[in-house]
Design a protein around this motif. Structure first.
Motif, PDB file in Angstrom:
ATOM      1  N   PRO A 231       0.801  -1.236   0.000  1.00  0.00           N
ATOM      2  CA  PRO A 231       0.000   0.000   0.000  1.00  0.00           C
ATOM      3  C   PRO A 231       0.828   1.277   0.000  1.00  0.00           C
ATOM      4  CG  PRO A 231      -0.090  -1.110   2.135  1.00  0.00           C
ATOM      5  CD  PRO A 231       0.551  -2.070   1.195  1.00  0.00           C
ATOM      6  N   VAL A 232       2.069   1.228   0.462  1.00  0.00           N
ATOM      7  CA  VAL A 232       2.935   2.412   0.471  1.00  0.00           C
ATOM      8  C   VAL A 232       3.925   2.392  -0.692  1.00  0.00           C
ATOM      9  CG1 VAL A 232       4.735   3.642   1.756  1.00  0.00           C
ATOM     10  CG2 VAL A 232       2.725   2.753   2.954  1.00  0.00           C
ATOM     11  N   ALA A 233       4.564   1.246  -0.892  1.00  0.00           N
ATOM     12  CA  ALA A 233       5.629   1.154  -1.902  1.00  0.00           C
ATOM     13  C   ALA A 233       5.105   0.843  -3.295  1.00  0.00           C
ATOM     14  CB  ALA A 233       6.639   0.083  -1.481  1.00  0.00           C
ATOM     15  N   GLY A 234       3.841   0.454  -3.414  1.00  0.00           N
ATOM     16  CA  GLY A 234       3.301   0.073  -4.715  1.00  0.00           C
ATOM     17  C   GLY A 234       3.711  -1.340  -5.091  1.00  0.00           C
ATOM     18  N   THR A 235       3.713  -1.630  -6.372  1.00  0.00           N
ATOM     19  CA  THR A 235       4.107  -2.955  -6.850  1.00  0.00           C
ATOM     20  C   THR A 235       5.633  -3.065  -6.834  1.00  0.00           C
ATOM     21  OG1 THR A 235       2.142  -3.196  -8.229  1.00  0.00           O
ATOM     22  CG2 THR A 235       4.043  -4.570  -8.781  1.00  0.00           C
ATOM     23  N   LEU A 236       6.115  -4.085  -6.157  1.00  0.00           N
ATOM     24  CA  LEU A 236       7.555  -4.303  -6.021  1.00  0.00           C
ATOM     25  C   LEU A 236       7.931  -5.628  -6.668  1.00  0.00           C
ATOM     26  CD1 LEU A 236       7.986  -3.314  -2.252  1.00  0.00           C
ATOM     27  CD2 LEU A 236       8.518  -1.894  -4.253  1.00  0.00           C
ATOM     28  N   VAL A 237       8.843  -5.565  -7.620  1.00  0.00           N
ATOM     29  CA  VAL A 237       9.404  -6.781  -8.226  1.00  0.00           C
ATOM     30  C   VAL A 237      10.789  -6.949  -7.614  1.00  0.00           C
ATOM     31  CG1 VAL A 237      10.065  -7.932 -10.360  1.00  0.00           C
ATOM     32  CG2 VAL A 237       8.120  -6.330 -10.341  1.00  0.00           C
ATOM     33  N   LEU A 238      10.919  -7.931  -6.743  1.00  0.00           N
ATOM     34  CA  LEU A 238      12.141  -8.077  -5.957  1.00  0.00           C
ATOM     35  C   LEU A 238      12.790  -9.439  -6.183  1.00  0.00           C
ATOM     36  CD1 LEU A 238      10.899  -6.612  -2.529  1.00  0.00           C
ATOM     37  CD2 LEU A 238      11.998  -5.400  -4.432  1.00  0.00           C
ATOM     38  N   ASP A 239      14.107  -9.424  -6.255  1.00  0.00           N
ATOM     39  CA  ASP A 239      14.876 -10.666  -6.266  1.00  0.00           C
ATOM     40  C   ASP A 239      15.259 -10.993  -4.824  1.00  0.00           C
ATOM     41  OD1 ASP A 239      14.976 -10.917  -9.124  1.00  0.00           O
ATOM     42  OD2 ASP A 239      16.465  -9.306  -9.121  1.00  0.00           O
ATOM     43  N   TRP A 240      15.248 -12.274  -4.487  1.00  0.00           N
ATOM     44  CA  TRP A 240      15.654 -12.654  -3.138  1.00  0.00           C
ATOM     45  C   TRP A 240      16.769 -13.699  -3.200  1.00  0.00           C
ATOM     46  CZ3 TRP A 240      15.041 -17.785  -1.660  1.00  0.00           C
ATOM     47  CH2 TRP A 240      14.143 -18.552  -2.411  1.00  0.00           C
ATOM     48  N   ASP A 241      17.668 -13.601  -2.252  1.00  0.00           N
ATOM     49  CA  ASP A 241      18.791 -14.523  -2.131  1.00  0.00           C
ATOM     50  C   ASP A 241      18.883 -15.000  -0.687  1.00  0.00           C
ATOM     51  OD1 ASP A 241      20.577 -14.358  -4.786  1.00  0.00           O
ATOM     52  OD2 ASP A 241      19.774 -12.364  -4.346  1.00  0.00           O
ATOM     53  N   THR A 242      19.357 -16.215  -0.524  1.00  0.00           N
ATOM     54  CA  THR A 242      19.533 -16.792   0.807  1.00  0.00           C
ATOM     55  C   THR A 242      21.012 -17.013   1.074  1.00  0.00           C
ATOM     56  OG1 THR A 242      17.411 -17.945   0.606  1.00  0.00           O
ATOM     57  CG2 THR A 242      18.906 -18.696   2.335  1.00  0.00           C
ATOM     58  N   LEU A 243      21.496 -16.478   2.177  1.00  0.00           N
ATOM     59  CA  LEU A 243      22.881 -16.646   2.605  1.00  0.00           C
ATOM     60  C   LEU A 243      22.875 -17.447   3.897  1.00  0.00           C
ATOM     61  CD1 LEU A 243      24.031 -12.933   2.132  1.00  0.00           C
ATOM     62  CD2 LEU A 243      24.018 -14.764   0.421  1.00  0.00           C
ATOM     63  N   THR A 244      23.555 -18.587   3.892  1.00  0.00           N
ATOM     64  CA  THR A 244      23.598 -19.442   5.075  1.00  0.00           C
ATOM     65  C   THR A 244      24.885 -19.183   5.847  1.00  0.00           C
ATOM     66  OG1 THR A 244      22.267 -21.155   4.008  1.00  0.00           O
ATOM     67  CG2 THR A 244      23.572 -21.814   5.930  1.00  0.00           C
ATOM     68  N   SER A 245      24.750 -18.990   7.139  1.00  0.00           N
ATOM     69  CA  SER A 245      25.901 -18.698   7.987  1.00  0.00           C
ATOM     70  C   SER A 245      26.792 -19.930   8.117  1.00  0.00           C
ATOM     71  CB  SER A 245      25.430 -18.254   9.376  1.00  0.00           C
ATOM     72  OG  SER A 245      26.507 -18.184  10.276  1.00  0.00           O
TER      73      SER A 245
END
Length: 288
Positions: A231-245
């Protein structure tokens, strides 16, 4: 299964038993007449509850030890987790995870990393998808996890039970299905994990969850793409990555990023500004 390195295994075991004395492991000290530094082979065998001949043949590379015997040697020589891993590699055995410590605390430097990611939402998830830590932008994008009861602070639980979080997803079904597959992968490593069993018990009434759980599809959390309608940022197309400790392998840092110069990057900046304004006015960093 790898072939291992029997010669190095023997050298490694000799070095480890040389570091211990009988009193350290609860055995009587026979005094200055001892001809070797540290523990004798027969003393290691006694502590590991195996025959001296068996242990000698393992140390000399004339016999491949079974997994239970290796675990007994680990306990007898009081090996660290890293030393245990090395021993299994030398013995030609597949790596087996050490028992997980009960501590689920996120380290200060990981928390500092989250805080310094001011334009990227980021959080730390456990193997069972518990939300262990998050930054301000993740709270603004998803929910203020600090206001969620600890028992409910699980990404799978929230994704199925929080209608506002669910509505953020452009394709909720695909995202939720993937989370179930990540969770199912965890059961192979620790099927008796009490937190996992408790979550499965609580999710018993969700038909979608139960149907996907029974298909036994599995996946490893890695990277991907998500579309959110905020509702604030609008439509977001985001890439996500996972980093394992590497120091806490049961903790996974998930980071969402937007392509440089894209409308989504601008949307994240608007969201970050709104979150900062809320913090300055003392309001919770939650969704509008």
């Amino acid at each position: 299964m790898s072939s291992g390195d029997p010669k190095e295994l023997g050298t490694f075991l000799k070095a480890r038993r040389a570091e211990l004395n009988p009193l350290q492991v609860g055995l009587p000290d026979t005094g200055p007449q001892r001809r070797v530094a540290g523990l004798r082979r027969e003393e290691v065998a006694q502590l590991a509850a195996i025959s001296t001949d068996y242990y000698t043949r393992v140390e000399q590379g004339r016999m491949q030890a079974s997994v239970p015997v290796l675990e007994a040697i680990v306990r007898a020589l009081r090996l660290t987790d890293d030393q245990r891993t090395y021993l299994f590699e030398l013995a030609g055995r597949p790596p087996i995870e050490a028992p997980a410590p009960p501590d689920r605390t996120v380290t200060p430097h990981t928390r500092r990393l989250l805080d310094q990611l001011t334009e990227s939402p980021a959080l730390v998830l456990s193997d069972t998808m518990d939300v262990l830590a998050w930054n301000r932008l993740a709270a603004a994008l998803l929910t203020d996890f600090g206001q969620v009861p600890e028992e409910d602070r699980n990404y799978v639980w929230l994704l199925f039970n929080d209608p506002v979080l669910r509505a953020l997803y452009d394709d909720w079904e695909t995202g939720a299905h993937a989370c179930v597959a990540y969770l199912r992968m965890h059961t192979a490593r620790r099927p008796d994990d009490p937190r996992l069993l408790r979550l499965l018990e609580r999710m018993a009434h969700h038909a979608d969850f139960q149907n996907w759980w029974q298909t036994r599809e599995v996946a490893v959390q890695g990277a991907g793409n998500k579309v959110f309608h905020h509702p604030v940022a609008g439509t977001l197309v985001l890439d996500w990555d996972t980093l394992t400790s590497s120091t806490s392998p049961r903790q996974h840092v998930v980071i969402w990023t937007a392509e440089s110069g894209s409308p989504s990057e601008k949307g994240l900046r608007r969201l970050a500004t709104a979150a900062a304004d809320k913090q300055r006015t003392g309001l919770p960093t939650c969704r509008p």
